[in-house]
Enzyme design. Structure first.
Site, PDB file in Angstrom:
ATOM      1  N   ARG A 102       0.893  -1.172   0.000  1.00  0.00           N
ATOM      2  CA  ARG A 102       0.000   0.000   0.000  1.00  0.00           C
ATOM      3  C   ARG A 102       0.919   1.207   0.000  1.00  0.00           C
ATOM      4  NH1 ARG A 102      -5.271   1.294   3.620  1.00  0.00           N
ATOM      5  NH2 ARG A 102      -6.070  -0.048   1.972  1.00  0.00           N
ATOM      6  N   HIS A 129      -7.460   0.950  -6.423  1.00  0.00           N
ATOM      7  CA  HIS A 129      -7.636   0.062  -5.262  1.00  0.00           C
ATOM      8  C   HIS A 129      -8.354  -1.212  -5.751  1.00  0.00           C
ATOM      9  CE1 HIS A 129      -7.773  -1.240  -1.242  1.00  0.00           C
ATOM     10  NE2 HIS A 129      -8.585  -0.375  -0.692  1.00  0.00           N
ATOM     11  N   GLN A 132     -10.101  -3.850  -3.273  1.00  0.00           N
ATOM     12  CA  GLN A 132     -11.364  -3.353  -2.726  1.00  0.00           C
ATOM     13  C   GLN A 132     -12.492  -3.567  -3.728  1.00  0.00           C
ATOM     14  OE1 GLN A 132     -12.211  -1.738   0.329  1.00  0.00           O
ATOM     15  NE2 GLN A 132     -14.233  -2.177  -0.508  1.00  0.00           N
ATOM     16  N   ASP A 220     -17.195   7.765  -1.219  1.00  0.00           N
ATOM     17  CA  ASP A 220     -15.957   7.524  -0.478  1.00  0.00           C
ATOM     18  C   ASP A 220     -15.680   8.780   0.342  1.00  0.00           C
ATOM     19  OD1 ASP A 220     -13.592   6.437   0.463  1.00  0.00           O
ATOM     20  OD2 ASP A 220     -12.514   6.563  -1.444  1.00  0.00           O
ATOM     21  N   CYS A 259     -16.280   1.870   0.615  1.00  0.00           N
ATOM     22  CA  CYS A 259     -15.131   0.983   0.899  1.00  0.00           C
ATOM     23  C   CYS A 259     -14.759   1.014   2.378  1.00  0.00           C
ATOM     24  CB  CYS A 259     -13.952   1.386   0.036  1.00  0.00           C
ATOM     25  SG  CYS A 259     -13.334   3.053   0.391  1.00  0.00           S
ATOM     26  N   ARG A 287     -13.709  -8.666   1.573  1.00  0.00           N
ATOM     27  CA  ARG A 287     -12.272  -8.466   1.324  1.00  0.00           C
ATOM     28  C   ARG A 287     -11.520  -9.754   1.632  1.00  0.00           C
ATOM     29  NH1 ARG A 287     -10.072  -3.290   1.434  1.00  0.00           N
ATOM     30  NH2 ARG A 287      -8.200  -4.394   0.761  1.00  0.00           N
TER      31      ARG A 287
END
Ligand code: CP
Ligand code: NVA
Length: 302
Positions: A102, A129, A132, A220, A259, A287
């Protein structure tokens, strides 16, 4: 030479491979049990930004598949003190069997992938991402059976890593996206144009128009971990908050997705987060299941 299976961006994949990963994720979800597919394998995870879901789900995924993990913070590594990405990648490639990272610039991850000699997984960059969104796609499939023909409304920050991966997925799974964002936070033109060549994706600053008749309402946080102009974003994005009245514009069976982490009272109200339409906890749990399948694919087991 056998090709190394990196998981960097969804637009690098064909439908067949992503379908296989999602089908396997469902099999791994039900029944969930400990397996030995990745016995003897170690995944190193490098975090240059904070994480709750990604860290816990990858760590559990490896353990439940019989493998091991090492969790590293970029700041505590020599990487954070001048050692190059390429050299770090070469060294890690000699120790472990796969690398998850990340990080900030997307080029960091492509550079590590070029030098690691082992599979590299994108666990969020400023640009995208993909892990996700694989979990999001699984969650949407559980609700709607198929993704084909769905109308997705993306609301708020148009220059967003989760949105990039949703745009990549639209072309592969044949659904449409209406993006509503203020003009100064519109999607990056090159990313949008590339995605529009493969899927019906529109952009405007009109939130209500995007929400009208949507199957999936997505938002988001107003400021992502790499964003610095937090006050300006708050000012620009306040009119894009998703509340119960906005949800009414979508289809009666529409779902709300995020997310997480969510900033309740900012991009979404408590009433929406905690409503029957909200599938945010399924997204988070998925996930785990999806990442097990991604790991199995990286190790050539799918
Ligand atoms: N959604 C997500 O990636 O969460 P974390 O930042 O907690 O990993
Ligand atoms: N866009 C958010 C996603 C967090 C999982 C961020 O980058 O901070």
């Amino acid at each position: 030479m056998k090709q190394i299976r990196h998981f960097l961006d969804l637009d690098a994949f064909d439908r067949k491979t992503l379908d296989a990963i999602l089908r396997n994720a469902l099999r791994l979800k039900q029944p969930r049990r400990r397996r030995a597919d990745l016995a003897g394998k170690t995944l190193a995870m490098i975090f240059e930004k904070p994480s709750t879901r990604t860290r816990v789900s990858f760590e559990l995924a490896m353990k439940e598949l019989g493998g091991d993990t090492i969790v590293l913070s970029g700041k505590e590594m020599q990487l954070g003190h001048g050692e190059s990405l390429a050299d770090t990648a070469r060294v890690m490639g000699g120790f472990v069997h796969a690398l998850m990272i990340r990080t900030f610039a997307h080029s960091n991850i492509t550079e590590m992938a070029a030098h690691a000699g082992i599979p590299v997984i994108n666990a969020l960059t400023n640009f995208s991402h993909p892990c996700q969104v694989m979990a999001d796609l699984l969650t949407a499939m559980e609700r709607f059976k198929t993704l084909k023909g769905l109308q997705v409304a993306w609301c708020g920050d148009g220059n967003n890593n989760v949105l990039t991966s949703w745009m990549h997925a639209a072309g592969i799974f044949d659904f449409s996206i209406r993006i509503a964002a203020p003009a100064s936070l519109a999607p990056d033109a090159a990313t949008l144009e590339k995605a529009q060549a493969k899927a019906k994706i529109t952009y405007s600053d009109d939130l209500n128009a995007a929400l009208k008749g949507a199957d999936i309402v997505l938002t988001d946080t107003w400021a992502s971990m790499h964003d610095t102009n937090v006050d300006e974003r708050r000012r620009l994005l306040t009119p894009y908050q998703i509340d119960a009245a906005q949800m009414q514009l979508a289809k009666p069976k529409a779902i709300f997705m995020h997310c997480l982490p969510a900033h309740r009272g900012e991009e979404v109200t408590n009433a929406v987060m905690d409503s029957a339409q909200s599938v945010v906890w399924d997204e988070a749990e998925n996930r785990l299941h999806v990442q097990k399948a991604i790991l199995l694919w990286c190790f050539g087991k799918i």
